[in-house]
Design a protein around this motif. Structure first.
Motif, PDB file in Angstrom:
ATOM      1  N   LEU A 149       0.914  -1.290   0.121  1.00 42.51           N
ATOM      2  CA  LEU A 149       0.092   0.146  -0.031  1.00 42.51           C
ATOM      3  C   LEU A 149       0.815   1.207   0.031  1.00 42.51           C
ATOM      4  CD1 LEU A 149      -2.837   1.253   0.229  1.00 42.51           C
ATOM      5  CD2 LEU A 149      -2.568   0.991   2.773  1.00 42.51           C
ATOM      6  N   ALA A 150       1.949   1.451   0.997  1.00 49.46           N
ATOM      7  CA  ALA A 150       2.720   2.486   0.948  1.00 49.46           C
ATOM      8  C   ALA A 150       3.754   2.518  -0.350  1.00 49.46           C
ATOM      9  CB  ALA A 150       3.636   2.097   2.270  1.00 49.46           C
ATOM     10  N   GLY A 317      -3.853  -8.641   9.101  1.00 49.97           N
ATOM     11  CA  GLY A 317      -4.662  -7.952   7.749  1.00 49.97           C
ATOM     12  C   GLY A 317      -4.460  -6.675   7.843  1.00 49.97           C
ATOM     13  N   LEU A 318      -5.186  -6.077   6.736  1.00 50.54           N
ATOM     14  CA  LEU A 318      -5.317  -4.496   6.662  1.00 50.54           C
ATOM     15  C   LEU A 318      -6.718  -4.250   6.956  1.00 50.54           C
ATOM     16  CD1 LEU A 318      -2.912  -2.867   5.728  1.00 50.54           C
ATOM     17  CD2 LEU A 318      -3.820  -2.671   3.682  1.00 50.54           C
ATOM     18  N   SER A 319      -6.839  -3.316   7.893  1.00 52.33           N
ATOM     19  CA  SER A 319      -8.021  -2.884   8.044  1.00 52.33           C
ATOM     20  C   SER A 319      -8.956  -2.271   6.898  1.00 52.33           C
ATOM     21  CB  SER A 319      -8.016  -1.608   9.347  1.00 52.33           C
ATOM     22  OG  SER A 319      -7.253  -0.557   8.655  1.00 52.33           O
ATOM     23  N   THR A 320     -10.271  -2.472   7.328  1.00 52.22           N
ATOM     24  CA  THR A 320     -11.256  -1.602   6.431  1.00 52.22           C
ATOM     25  C   THR A 320     -12.290  -0.762   7.004  1.00 52.22           C
ATOM     26  OG1 THR A 320     -12.906  -3.382   6.759  1.00 52.22           O
ATOM     27  CG2 THR A 320     -11.063  -3.852   5.021  1.00 52.22           C
ATOM     28  N   VAL A 321     -12.798   0.060   6.245  1.00 54.86           N
ATOM     29  CA  VAL A 321     -13.692   1.024   6.988  1.00 54.86           C
ATOM     30  C   VAL A 321     -14.812  -0.034   7.715  1.00 54.86           C
ATOM     31  CG1 VAL A 321     -15.623   2.620   6.541  1.00 54.86           C
ATOM     32  CG2 VAL A 321     -13.415   2.827   5.198  1.00 54.86           C
ATOM     33  N   ASP A 322     -15.424  -0.856   6.988  1.00 57.37           N
ATOM     34  CA  ASP A 322     -16.263  -1.726   7.876  1.00 57.37           C
ATOM     35  C   ASP A 322     -15.760  -2.435   9.165  1.00 57.37           C
ATOM     36  OD1 ASP A 322     -18.302  -1.484   5.884  1.00 57.37           O
ATOM     37  OD2 ASP A 322     -17.683  -3.240   4.823  1.00 57.37           O
ATOM     38  N   ASP A 323     -14.514  -2.587   9.264  1.00 55.66           N
ATOM     39  CA  ASP A 323     -13.918  -2.908  10.384  1.00 55.66           C
ATOM     40  C   ASP A 323     -14.035  -1.809  11.611  1.00 55.66           C
ATOM     41  OD1 ASP A 323     -12.838  -5.285   9.444  1.00 55.66           O
ATOM     42  OD2 ASP A 323     -10.882  -4.897   8.948  1.00 55.66           O
ATOM     43  N   VAL A 324     -13.676  -0.651  10.999  1.00 57.91           N
ATOM     44  CA  VAL A 324     -13.741   0.605  11.983  1.00 57.91           C
ATOM     45  C   VAL A 324     -15.039   0.714  12.560  1.00 57.91           C
ATOM     46  CG1 VAL A 324     -13.207   2.961  12.417  1.00 57.91           C
ATOM     47  CG2 VAL A 324     -11.664   1.163  10.915  1.00 57.91           C
ATOM     48  N   GLY A 360     -10.519   7.374  -0.305  1.00 55.37           N
ATOM     49  CA  GLY A 360     -10.810   7.662  -1.842  1.00 55.37           C
ATOM     50  C   GLY A 360      -9.678   8.652  -2.143  1.00 55.37           C
ATOM     51  N   GLN A 361      -8.696   9.114  -1.396  1.00 54.45           N
ATOM     52  CA  GLN A 361      -7.500   9.812  -1.904  1.00 54.45           C
ATOM     53  C   GLN A 361      -6.621   8.913  -2.639  1.00 54.45           C
ATOM     54  OE1 GLN A 361      -7.794  13.123  -1.289  1.00 54.45           O
ATOM     55  NE2 GLN A 361      -9.803  12.295  -0.517  1.00 54.45           N
ATOM     56  N   VAL A 362      -6.720   7.434  -2.273  1.00 55.20           N
ATOM     57  CA  VAL A 362      -5.948   6.519  -2.913  1.00 55.20           C
ATOM     58  C   VAL A 362      -6.721   5.696  -4.028  1.00 55.20           C
ATOM     59  CG1 VAL A 362      -4.686   4.303  -2.353  1.00 55.20           C
ATOM     60  CG2 VAL A 362      -4.439   6.079  -1.120  1.00 55.20           C
ATOM     61  N   PRO A 363      -6.160   5.591  -5.321  1.00 59.17           N
ATOM     62  CA  PRO A 363      -7.038   5.101  -6.443  1.00 59.17           C
ATOM     63  C   PRO A 363      -7.503   3.489  -6.167  1.00 59.17           C
ATOM     64  CG  PRO A 363      -5.108   6.373  -7.181  1.00 59.17           C
ATOM     65  CD  PRO A 363      -5.016   6.170  -5.778  1.00 59.17           C
ATOM     66  N   ASP A 364      -8.735   3.239  -6.645  1.00 61.46           N
ATOM     67  CA  ASP A 364      -9.140   1.742  -6.605  1.00 61.46           C
ATOM     68  C   ASP A 364      -8.263   0.886  -6.950  1.00 61.46           C
ATOM     69  OD1 ASP A 364     -11.555   2.939  -5.354  1.00 61.46           O
ATOM     70  OD2 ASP A 364     -12.728   2.666  -7.163  1.00 61.46           O
ATOM     71  N   TRP A 365      -7.529   1.237  -8.047  1.00 67.62           N
ATOM     72  CA  TRP A 365      -6.633   0.035  -8.538  1.00 67.62           C
ATOM     73  C   TRP A 365      -5.351  -0.331  -7.440  1.00 67.62           C
ATOM     74  CZ3 TRP A 365      -1.337   0.766  -8.873  1.00 67.62           C
ATOM     75  CH2 TRP A 365      -0.646   1.903  -8.930  1.00 67.62           C
ATOM     76  N   ILE A 366      -5.161   0.619  -6.685  1.00 67.19           N
ATOM     77  CA  ILE A 366      -4.093   0.341  -5.735  1.00 67.19           C
ATOM     78  C   ILE A 366      -4.580  -0.575  -4.586  1.00 67.19           C
ATOM     79  CG2 ILE A 366      -2.882   1.387  -3.594  1.00 67.19           C
ATOM     80  CD1 ILE A 366      -2.363   3.775  -5.460  1.00 67.19           C
ATOM     81  N   TRP A 367      -5.731  -0.415  -4.192  1.00 64.71           N
ATOM     82  CA  TRP A 367      -6.455  -1.456  -3.255  1.00 64.71           C
ATOM     83  C   TRP A 367      -6.408  -2.487  -3.653  1.00 64.71           C
ATOM     84  CZ3 TRP A 367      -6.448   0.282   1.819  1.00 64.71           C
ATOM     85  CH2 TRP A 367      -6.503   1.811   1.992  1.00 64.71           C
ATOM     86  N   ASP A 368      -6.856  -2.651  -5.067  1.00 66.35           N
ATOM     87  CA  ASP A 368      -7.123  -3.849  -5.579  1.00 66.35           C
ATOM     88  C   ASP A 368      -5.851  -4.651  -5.920  1.00 66.35           C
ATOM     89  OD1 ASP A 368      -9.971  -3.357  -6.174  1.00 66.35           O
ATOM     90  OD2 ASP A 368      -9.413  -2.684  -8.258  1.00 66.35           O
ATOM     91  N   VAL A 370      -3.548  -4.317  -3.687  1.00 67.28           N
ATOM     92  CA  VAL A 370      -2.874  -5.120  -2.317  1.00 67.28           C
ATOM     93  C   VAL A 370      -3.750  -6.398  -2.171  1.00 67.28           C
ATOM     94  CG1 VAL A 370      -3.128  -4.458   0.016  1.00 67.28           C
ATOM     95  CG2 VAL A 370      -2.515  -2.766  -1.375  1.00 67.28           C
ATOM     96  N   LYS A 371      -5.302  -6.475  -2.309  1.00 65.36           N
ATOM     97  CA  LYS A 371      -5.805  -7.303  -2.314  1.00 65.36           C
ATOM     98  C   LYS A 371      -5.208  -8.733  -3.241  1.00 65.36           C
ATOM     99  CE  LYS A 371      -9.572  -9.821  -1.001  1.00 65.36           C
ATOM    100  NZ  LYS A 371      -9.486 -10.929  -2.144  1.00 65.36           N
ATOM    101  N   GLN A 372      -4.837  -8.333  -4.253  1.00 64.93           N
ATOM    102  CA  GLN A 372      -4.175  -9.342  -5.169  1.00 64.93           C
ATOM    103  C   GLN A 372      -2.877 -10.056  -4.532  1.00 64.93           C
ATOM    104  OE1 GLN A 372      -3.052  -8.286  -9.330  1.00 64.93           O
ATOM    105  NE2 GLN A 372      -4.913  -6.894  -9.434  1.00 64.93           N
ATOM    106  N   LEU A 373      -2.123  -9.244  -3.740  1.00 63.62           N
ATOM    107  CA  LEU A 373      -0.931  -9.679  -3.099  1.00 63.62           C
ATOM    108  C   LEU A 373      -1.570 -10.489  -1.853  1.00 63.62           C
ATOM    109  CD1 LEU A 373       2.065  -9.769  -2.417  1.00 63.62           C
ATOM    110  CD2 LEU A 373       1.560  -7.538  -1.192  1.00 63.62           C
TER     111      LEU A 373
END
Length: 410
Positions: A149-150, A317-324, A360-368, A370-373
């Motif tokens: 992510l970083a 894991g990596l936190s999600t908004v739903d987690d919070v 949302g400051q981070v493009p969706d493709w980056i989150w995708d 990270v999920k692939q990894l």
């Protein structure tokens, strides 16, 4: 276990134990038994590692109708005395030691009291008595997601540095550092394949030598920010809270409320501490480990030896908004209102929207990506190194690619 959601820390933290030998018990006379937890130096109030241990223990105490007894260590000299004091009482289903530093003490006292069950978080020894459950986490796997992510955020913004601020230089933290570096290198490779551009991202790192000194964490983060770090991962407990302050001040200096630059939290889903500043957290489910030890002890399935929790087991894991938000919803209504006020929001929906806007400051493709990894690590296609000594971490630091690092994981 994957579906467990962390509890929202503030508002749920009950009593603090402030002195060695001071034992607190929130139990009633009608309780059916007891469990005990021994905190390391620094103890409760770090909003991460130790507090997560408490939450796991308190949930288990409630679920299984047990008294919870807490004991705080003021120094390393207290470890054996604290553990021995509890073990000598002979009334605990399990005694839980929180932290790598208590490994030798647990080994000694468990040998003296072979009929007492013990569990230790982050500690292991091949000669540990068989009445000790050693609960370990694959911090390297979760930290690889933080590094990816970083690295992708930095690469996408044309930056070439990210940072990591750590606590004491102990073996378990080498796993965090190695995973983070792996993720950053993986991000370089992913970005090159996606954009056709070579990127080289340096990882700035500092071990502060402390888990309870926010000023040290802030100073370390400020130094990294001044060198161009675009995202900083805090792996330092209470010391790491200063990292959040440093990033927040850097944003304010630019008249910004949201990153980048960003911080990444650790252990619990720390996103709520400074919404807009913390893009995500690498959750280390110490609460799950503690709860597992109590559950097994109560149900008669307790076994000594190593229990290791990774991405596949939901241990990291990596936190999600739903987690919070799930954490927030678990709070009493009056506590929710107070926390919203403290954070400057009028409703839970405002908090959720702000967290979503931050991400949302981070493009969706980056989150995708990270999920692939994550999926490739879970499947076993990708393996992340987990060095436990200086020689091992130095090899990771010197590796040029994530593939070279993966060779060190074999």
């Amino acid at each position: 276990m994957k579906k467990w959601l962390s509890l929202f820390l503030i508002g749920l933290l009950a009593i603090s134990v402030v002195a060695s030998g001071c034992i607190s018990s929130g139990g009633e006379e009608s309780k059916t038994g007891a469990i005990a937890i021994v905190y390391d130096v620094g103890g409760r109030g770090d909003l991460s590692f130790n507090d997560m241990a408490y939450l796991g223990a308190s949930k288990a105490a409630k679920d299984f109708n047990l008294d919870l007894v807490e004991l705080q260590s003021n120094s390393e000299d207290d470890y054996v005395e604290n553990l021995r004091t509890l073990a000598s009482e002979g009334k605990y289903a399990v005694i839980i030691a929180v932290g790598f530093m208590m490994t030798d003490a647990v080994k000694q006292v468990a040998s003296e009291y072979p009929d007492q069950k013990f569990a230790i978080i982050d500690g292991s020894d091949p000669e540990m008595p068989d009445n000790v459950m050693m609960i370990l986490f694959k911090e390297n796997e979760g930290s690889a997601l933080a590094g990816a992510l970083a690295g992708l955020i930095a690469a996408n913004d044309g930056k070439d540095k990210v940072g990591i601020v750590l606590g004491m230089e102990i073996p378990v933290l080498y796993k965090f550092e190695a995973g983070y570096r792996f993720g950053v290198k993986w991000a370089e490779d992913y970005y090159k394949q996606k954009e056709g551009k070579d990127v080289n991202i340096d990882v700035l790192y500092q071990y502060t030598g402390s888990f309870g000194d926010a000023a040290k964490g802030k100073a370390a983060a400020q130094a990294q920010l001044s060198q161009g770090a675009w995202v900083i991962y805090q792996v330092a407990g209470g010391t790491g809270l200063g990292v959040f302050d440093a990033v927040e001040e850097a944003l304010k200096a630019q008249n910004k409320k949201m990153g980048p630059p960003f911080a990444i939290g650790v252990d619990s889903a720390q996103d709520w501490i400074k919404p807009g500043v913390i893009i995500a957290s690498m959750t280390k489910r110490v609460d799950v480990g503690v709860y597992t030890a109590v559950k097994d002890a109560v149900e008669g399935t307790f076994k000594g030896g190593v229990v290791e929790l990774g991405l596949e087991e939901g241990g990291v894991g990596l936190s999600t908004v739903d987690d919070v938000m799930a954490m927030f919803d678990s709070l009493p209504e009056d506590t929710q209102k107070q926390k919203l006020k403290d954070l400057g929001f009028n409703s839970r929906d405002e908090l959720k929207q702000y967290l979503e806007q931050t991400r949302g400051q981070v493009p969706d493709w980056i989150w995708d990506a990270v999920k692939q990894l994550q999926d490739k690590i879970v499947s076993g296609e990708i393996k992340v190194p987990a060095p436990m000594d200086k020689d091992g971490i130095e090899k990771v630091r010197q590796a040029k690619t994530w593939q070279d690092m993966q060779e060190l994981a074999q």
